[in-house]
Scaffold this motif. Structure first.
Motif, PDB file in Angstrom:
ATOM      1  N   ALA A 140      -0.109  10.990  -9.785  1.00  0.00           N
ATOM      2  CA  ALA A 140       1.041  10.129  -9.533  1.00  0.00           C
ATOM      3  C   ALA A 140       2.231  11.029  -9.191  1.00  0.00           C
ATOM      4  O   ALA A 140       2.752  11.726 -10.053  1.00  0.00           O
ATOM      5  CB  ALA A 140       1.358   9.259 -10.741  1.00  0.00           C
ATOM      6  N   ILE A 142       5.226  10.365  -8.610  1.00  0.00           N
ATOM      7  CA  ILE A 142       6.470  10.004  -9.293  1.00  0.00           C
ATOM      8  C   ILE A 142       6.636  10.743 -10.623  1.00  0.00           C
ATOM      9  O   ILE A 142       7.749  10.933 -11.109  1.00  0.00           O
ATOM     10  CB  ILE A 142       6.532   8.458  -9.504  1.00  0.00           C
ATOM     11  CG1 ILE A 142       7.866   8.005 -10.091  1.00  0.00           C
ATOM     12  CG2 ILE A 142       5.407   7.948 -10.353  1.00  0.00           C
ATOM     13  CD1 ILE A 142       9.050   8.259  -9.213  1.00  0.00           C
ATOM     14  N   LYS A 291       3.381   6.767   5.095  1.00  0.00           N
ATOM     15  CA  LYS A 291       2.146   6.421   4.394  1.00  0.00           C
ATOM     16  C   LYS A 291       2.196   6.981   2.966  1.00  0.00           C
ATOM     17  O   LYS A 291       1.827   6.332   2.009  1.00  0.00           O
ATOM     18  CB  LYS A 291       0.964   7.063   5.135  1.00  0.00           C
ATOM     19  CG  LYS A 291      -0.138   6.089   5.502  1.00  0.00           C
ATOM     20  CD  LYS A 291      -1.330   6.858   6.048  1.00  0.00           C
ATOM     21  CE  LYS A 291      -1.455   6.731   7.549  1.00  0.00           C
ATOM     22  NZ  LYS A 291      -2.478   7.594   8.132  1.00  0.00           N
ATOM     23  N   PHE A 292       2.664   8.208   2.884  1.00  0.00           N
ATOM     24  CA  PHE A 292       2.784   8.883   1.584  1.00  0.00           C
ATOM     25  C   PHE A 292       3.669   8.072   0.634  1.00  0.00           C
ATOM     26  O   PHE A 292       3.307   7.795  -0.513  1.00  0.00           O
ATOM     27  CB  PHE A 292       3.357  10.287   1.803  1.00  0.00           C
ATOM     28  CG  PHE A 292       3.844  10.964   0.562  1.00  0.00           C
ATOM     29  CD1 PHE A 292       2.955  11.489  -0.361  1.00  0.00           C
ATOM     30  CD2 PHE A 292       5.200  11.081   0.309  1.00  0.00           C
ATOM     31  CE1 PHE A 292       3.411  12.115  -1.511  1.00  0.00           C
ATOM     32  CE2 PHE A 292       5.661  11.708  -0.837  1.00  0.00           C
ATOM     33  CZ  PHE A 292       4.766  12.218  -1.747  1.00  0.00           C
ATOM     34  N   PHE A 295       2.224   4.736  -0.507  1.00  0.00           N
ATOM     35  CA  PHE A 295       1.191   4.928  -1.531  1.00  0.00           C
ATOM     36  C   PHE A 295       1.794   5.328  -2.877  1.00  0.00           C
ATOM     37  O   PHE A 295       1.358   4.875  -3.927  1.00  0.00           O
ATOM     38  CB  PHE A 295       0.202   6.002  -1.056  1.00  0.00           C
ATOM     39  CG  PHE A 295      -0.942   6.228  -2.002  1.00  0.00           C
ATOM     40  CD1 PHE A 295      -1.991   5.324  -2.066  1.00  0.00           C
ATOM     41  CD2 PHE A 295      -0.971   7.334  -2.850  1.00  0.00           C
ATOM     42  CE1 PHE A 295      -3.051   5.518  -2.946  1.00  0.00           C
ATOM     43  CE2 PHE A 295      -2.026   7.534  -3.736  1.00  0.00           C
ATOM     44  CZ  PHE A 295      -3.064   6.627  -3.789  1.00  0.00           C
ATOM     45  N   GLU A 296       2.812   6.178  -2.844  1.00  0.00           N
ATOM     46  CA  GLU A 296       3.318   6.762  -4.085  1.00  0.00           C
ATOM     47  C   GLU A 296       4.451   5.968  -4.735  1.00  0.00           C
ATOM     48  O   GLU A 296       4.829   6.260  -5.865  1.00  0.00           O
ATOM     49  CB  GLU A 296       3.778   8.211  -3.853  1.00  0.00           C
ATOM     50  CG  GLU A 296       2.648   9.183  -3.511  1.00  0.00           C
ATOM     51  CD  GLU A 296       1.683   9.432  -4.682  1.00  0.00           C
ATOM     52  OE1 GLU A 296       1.968   8.974  -5.798  1.00  0.00           O
ATOM     53  OE2 GLU A 296       0.643  10.065  -4.454  1.00  0.00           O
ATOM     54  N   CYS A 298       6.189   3.638  -7.053  1.00  0.00           N
ATOM     55  CA  CYS A 298       5.585   3.225  -8.325  1.00  0.00           C
ATOM     56  C   CYS A 298       5.640   1.718  -8.503  1.00  0.00           C
ATOM     57  O   CYS A 298       5.000   1.170  -9.392  1.00  0.00           O
ATOM     58  CB  CYS A 298       6.244   3.937  -9.499  1.00  0.00           C
ATOM     59  SG  CYS A 298       7.801   3.210 -10.034  1.00  0.00           S
TER      60      CYS A 298
END
Lengths: 370, 132
Positions: A140, A142, A291-292, A295-296, A298
């Motif tokens: 993750a 974050i 895209k990153f 996806f990331e 939270c």
């Protein structure tokens, strides 16, 4: 390289002679600042925790090096891990920490056994009784945020919270906590032991369209061209990305200081440089980075959760040549809203790359729109 | 709790409903909380995975060095899309945001071990070794 110097754990002995206040003073005098991206003075951070009256205090070594294009912490873990552990033990001694945690990113789990052995070795040599626990992250990005890393260690979803209160006052389990980047901890023993330790030297992670990517140790303020030339680019360089969160700018003749880079709405951060040459499209880069973030994100706050998704949709449409020119206005507006209204650092920086790309390389986007 | 969940993931290849219930009994933490934590992390799976978990990097550094071709090639070779597991339960394929091998791009992890400077030929060899 300065970061590869061996201290033979003599810095720990010197720290004990100096005493907690002496350690704080030497770190302040030598000018050690955080290497995670915010450049906060390390001595000051430690002093804030030292002054807290709570009995329970914690230390977290942030080894969750998730910023794409960054691999300097891994370089230290592979080549001189003793420094990191010694730095943590010095911190533990300074604030009388209840426990120290190393939060290692899951992608580096193949280094886990090595680190455990080094912890044993350095503890034996320094005769430190401090508790160090290794926690392996589970993917993750974050959790590189300091309040998210705390939540993750506490066994919760790794979501960030608002600051203040800062972790130095209200950190892990609500207690005063030192959170430092791994490279910062590695520099602590060097700063304490060596008179000629240079606070300006830092590690740059250089990758992308270069034939000699790698970790380069150079002073802050190094010229961008000089650094990129060290990497021997394949073709004519067009742009550089400062990781994903630091934004992008046209390749130019600037010195890499926070002021210079911020002047271009970028952030130097953890000194990550991703080189992009003229053979690659900025629209494709923007899509990859979007895209990153999609996806990331939270999912805690709406602008980041929904905004990163919508931005990716539009960028994919542009790549497929299905977008109209007016979609660029929507894209711009979305990017601004996400930047201004997101809760934490991830959301606030998630669209900086795009805003800069639209500013500096707008033509590339327009060419793909109807 | 993260270390506990990691152990379960390593042992069984995924974090099942049963193991969440067991962990809940052991720790007194409600099932819903543990499930919430499990689904938050990309490396913890709630569905069974294959013997080999492939995490292919799609960071900008890998992208600039041809990761898209590598991802497509892997998907074709394994006949699955990323996020899926092969029918023989041998391989699961996931896309990772960055595995920190940017100076040796493109790169991937198989069960946590890095494979770098990937080419199609290298992938053929690695997959062959896994299959035998």
């Amino acid at each position: 390289m300065q970061i590869l110097r061996k201290t033979d754990q003599k810095a720990y002995a010197k720290a004990k002679k100096l005493g907690p206040k002496g350690v704080v003073k030497i770190l302040k005098d030598k000018g050690l600042t955080g290497r995670g991206g915010a450049s906060f003075p390390t001595g000051l951070k430690w002093e804030m925790v030292l002054k807290e009256k709570e009995k329970e205090k914690y230390i977290i070594c942030n080894a969750d090096e998730g910023e794409p294009g960054t691999f300097k912490d891994k370089f230290i873990l592979v080549n001189n891990p003793e420094l990191v552990i010694e730095g943590i033990l010095i911190a533990a001694y300074t604030i009388k920490a209840t426990r120290a945690y190393i939060y290692l990113r899951g992608e580096y789990e193949y280094l886990e056994n090595k680190i455990r052995n080094v912890i044993k070795k350095v503890k034996a040599k320094t005769k430190s009784k401090a508790n160090i626990e290794l926690i392996v992250g589970q993917g993750a990005y974050i959790c590189g945020d300091e309040t998210a890393i705390i939540a993750s260690i506490e066994g919760k979803r790794g979501q960030p919270r608002k600051k203040p209160p800062f972790p130095t006052v209200h950190g892990l389990y609500g207690k005063p906590t030192i959170i430092n980047n791994l490279e910062t901890f590695a520099n602590v023993p060097l700063a304490i032991l060596f008179d000629d330790w240079d606070s300006k030297l830092t590690l740059f992670s250089l990758s992308g369209d270069v034939t000699k990517p790698g970790v380069y140790e150079l002073p802050v303020g190094t010229n961008l061209r000089k650094l990129v030339e060290l990497g021997k680019p394949k073709h004519k360089v067009k742009a550089v990305y400062f990781g994903c969160f630091g934004g992008c700018m046209p390749y130019s003749n600037i010195n890499l200081t926070n002021e210079n880079v911020c002047g271009k709405d970028c952030m130097l951060g953890a000194h990550t440089i991703i080189v992009v040459d003229e053979k690659h499209s900025i629209v494709d880069m923007a899509t990859n980075v979007a895209k990153f973030y999609e996806f990331e994100s939270c999912g805690k706050c709406t602008p980041c959760r929904e905004g990163t998704m919508r931005i990716l949709n539009i960028l994919e449409n542009i790549s497929l040549l299905e977008a109209r020119k007016r979609d660029l206005e929507t894209l711009q507006e979305l990017a601004e809203v996400v930047k201004e209204t997101s809760l934490c650092g991830l959301g606030q920086t998630a669209t900086q790359h795009l805003l800069n790309a639209l500013k500096f390389f707008r033509k590339e986007f327009e060419e793909k729109c109807r | 709790m993260l270390n506990e969940l990691r152990k379960i993931q390593k042992k069984h290849g995924y974090v099942s409903e049963d193991s969440i219930k067991k962990l809940s009994k052991k720790t007194g933490i409600p099932v819903s909380i543990i499930y919430g934590v499990t689904t938050f992390y990309a490396k913890l799976h709630t569905k069974p995975t294959g013997k080999y978990i492939i995490e292919i990097c799609d960071s900008p550094s890998c992208y600039l060095n041809g990761s898209l071709d590598i991802i497509k090639y892997l998907e074709r070779k394994l006949d699955i899309k990323s996020g899926q597991t092969t029918q023989d339960k041998k391989f699961s394929l996931f896309i990772d945001s960055c595995i920190g091998c940017c100076d040796e791009a493109p790169a991937m992890l198989i069960n946590g071990k890095p494979y770098t400077k990937l080419t199609k030929e290298k992938i053929d060899k690695i997959l062959k070794k896994c299959k035998s």
